[in-house]
Scaffold this motif. Structure first.
Motif, short mmCIF file in Angstrom:
data_model
loop_
_atom_site.label_atom_id
_atom_site.label_comp_id
_atom_site.label_asym_id
_atom_site.label_seq_id
_atom_site.Cartn_x
_atom_site.Cartn_y
_atom_site.Cartn_z
N GLY A 166 -70.85 65.32 -34.80
CA GLY A 166 -69.94 65.42 -33.65
C GLY A 166 -68.52 65.06 -34.02
O GLY A 166 -67.57 65.72 -33.61
N ASP A 167 -68.36 64.01 -34.83
CA ASP A 167 -67.01 63.60 -35.25
C ASP A 167 -66.44 64.58 -36.27
O ASP A 167 -65.23 64.76 -36.35
N LEU A 168 -67.34 65.20 -37.02
CA LEU A 168 -66.92 66.16 -38.05
C LEU A 168 -66.17 67.34 -37.43
O LEU A 168 -65.23 67.88 -38.04
N THR A 205 -70.16 53.32 -41.14
CA THR A 205 -71.16 53.76 -40.16
C THR A 205 -71.14 55.27 -39.95
O THR A 205 -71.98 55.79 -39.23
N HIS A 206 -70.18 55.96 -40.55
CA HIS A 206 -70.10 57.40 -40.42
C HIS A 206 -70.47 58.09 -41.75
O HIS A 206 -69.86 59.09 -42.12
N THR A 207 -71.43 57.50 -42.47
CA THR A 207 -71.86 58.10 -43.74
C THR A 207 -73.37 58.35 -43.71
O THR A 207 -74.08 57.75 -42.91
N GLY A 247 -62.00 49.12 -39.99
CA GLY A 247 -63.09 49.85 -40.63
C GLY A 247 -63.66 51.00 -39.81
O GLY A 247 -64.73 51.52 -40.14
N HIS A 248 -62.96 51.41 -38.73
CA HIS A 248 -63.49 52.48 -37.88
C HIS A 248 -63.63 53.79 -38.65
O HIS A 248 -62.76 54.16 -39.41
N ARG A 249 -64.74 54.49 -38.39
CA ARG A 249 -65.05 55.77 -39.03
C ARG A 249 -65.13 55.66 -40.55
O ARG A 249 -64.67 56.55 -41.27
N THR A 250 -65.70 54.56 -41.03
CA THR A 250 -65.95 54.49 -42.48
C THR A 250 -67.45 54.38 -42.72
O THR A 250 -68.16 55.37 -42.57
N PRO A 300 -72.94 54.62 -34.31
CA PRO A 300 -71.87 54.53 -35.32
C PRO A 300 -70.52 54.07 -34.77
O PRO A 300 -69.73 53.47 -35.50
N ASP A 301 -70.27 54.32 -33.48
CA ASP A 301 -68.98 53.89 -32.93
C ASP A 301 -68.96 52.41 -32.56
O ASP A 301 -67.96 51.92 -32.03
N LEU A 302 -70.02 51.70 -32.87
CA LEU A 302 -69.99 50.23 -32.72
C LEU A 302 -69.11 49.60 -33.81
O LEU A 302 -69.08 48.39 -33.97
N VAL A 335 -76.38 62.98 -35.88
CA VAL A 335 -75.77 63.88 -34.90
C VAL A 335 -74.37 63.38 -34.51
O VAL A 335 -73.44 64.16 -34.30
N HIS A 336 -74.23 62.06 -34.45
CA HIS A 336 -72.91 61.48 -34.15
C HIS A 336 -71.89 61.89 -35.22
O HIS A 336 -70.77 62.28 -34.90
N ILE A 337 -72.30 61.77 -36.48
CA ILE A 337 -71.39 62.12 -37.57
C ILE A 337 -70.98 63.59 -37.48
O ILE A 337 -69.81 63.93 -37.63
N SER A 344 -70.31 62.73 -24.65
CA SER A 344 -70.67 63.93 -25.42
C SER A 344 -71.59 63.56 -26.58
O SER A 344 -72.55 64.27 -26.87
N HIS A 345 -71.29 62.43 -27.23
CA HIS A 345 -72.16 61.98 -28.33
C HIS A 345 -73.57 61.74 -27.82
O HIS A 345 -74.56 62.19 -28.42
N ALA A 346 -73.69 60.99 -26.71
CA ALA A 346 -75.00 60.66 -26.17
C ALA A 346 -75.76 61.93 -25.79
O ALA A 346 -76.95 62.09 -26.09
ZN LIG Z 1 -67.53 58.16 -34.36
#
Ligand SMILES: [Zn+2]
Length: 269
Positions: free
Chosen positions: A198-200, A107-109, A102-105, A48-50, A194-196, A5-7
């Motif tokens: 999507g997670d939002l 790289t999600h800003t 550190g997931h969702r910190t 970002p999910d890396l 767009v990834h951020i 979905s992200h892609a």
């Molecule tokens: Zn994410």
């Protein structure tokens, strides 16, 4: 939100944005430039999910994207996750909870998004085509992993790596000479953003306001109210959302490419 979905969201946003630019600002792109931008934005939307690391030594775990290039990307994910955790602790305020990954910190800003977009642009401007080919290889790999997840799973990371290298080389051979390639940096940045978003809209939320402190928290997770928030992997995401995004992407692509095809084969003879 899940990888595919992200892609897809990255691809849909890039294609519809290009259509809007073409329509309102007369900004035209060649079919190759469009394809490159779309692939890079789709890959950027997974980047970002890396920050979701797995077990490097056992070649297990991590986000699907972390397994794109086998243990190499798993190792990269490990490093990104640890650096993100370091930044979390370096900037956390008294009300921010302790965490052990550190997931969702970081790289999600938004600062990360800007940094990645700017960094990519700088690399392309400084190192020209060689930077472009490396970035394309990496981003096309992520995009393949995300957009064709079932195929990538079956094919394995060696095939994915080879296909990405082939696609990057083809693009390298066909892109016009050395120039800035600013669109590549923009596509990576837009993809991350767009990834951020999507997670939002999922229940987990993202610290999108970092580094603005709120109520003695620097890493306040922002999310939709749980009643309307999207459940990751739900039917709404997998069926409804993906169908809409696919339709947007395909219709935009047709709208962008069809006029030049029609021009080449005029029907009003
Ligand atoms: Zn994410």
């Amino acid at each position: 939100m899940m990888g595919p979905s992200h892609a897809l969201s990255g691809a849909a946003v890039w294609l519809s944005g290009s259509l809007a630019l073409d329509y309102f600002a007369d900004y035209e792109q060649s079919p190759l430039a469009l394809a490159v931008g779309t692939a890079v934005c789709a890959g950027g939307a997974l980047f970002p999910d890396l920050d979701l690391s797995g077990k490097v030594t056992r070649n297990r775990g991590g986000a699907t994207v972390a397994r794109t290039f086998g243990v190499v990307s798993l190792f990269a994910a490990e490093v990104i996750e640890k650096v993100s955790l370091g930044v979390y602790y370096a900037t956390k305020l008294s009300k921010d909870p302790r965490r052990n990954n550190g997931h969702r910190t970081l790289t999600h800003t938004i600062p990360f998004t800007v940094l990645v977009g700017w960094g990519t642009t700088w690399l392309c401007a400084t190192y020209g085509k060689w930077a472009v080919i490396g970035i394309l290889f990496f981003m096309i790999g992520l995009a393949l992993r995300g957009l064709f997840d079932k195929w990538a799973e079956r094919a394995g990371w060696v095939i994915v790596t080879l296909v990405s290298a082939g696609a990057a080389w083809f693009t390298y051979a066909n892109l016009p000479g050395d120039r800035g390639y600013p669109l590549i940096g923009l596509a990576v940045g837009v993809g991350c953003f767009v990834h951020i978003l999507g997670d939002l809209i999922t229940r987990a939320g993202v610290p999108i306001l970092w580094p603005i402190p709120i109520k003695r928290r620097m890493w306040m997770p922002i999310r939709l109210p749980s009643k309307i928030a999207l459940r990751t992997g739900s039917k709404t995401e997998v069926v409804v959302l993906r169908s809409i995004m696919t339709a947007v992407a395909v219709l935009s692509a047709v709208g962008l490419v069809a006029p030049s095809v029609l021009e080449r084969f005029p029907t009003d003879l």
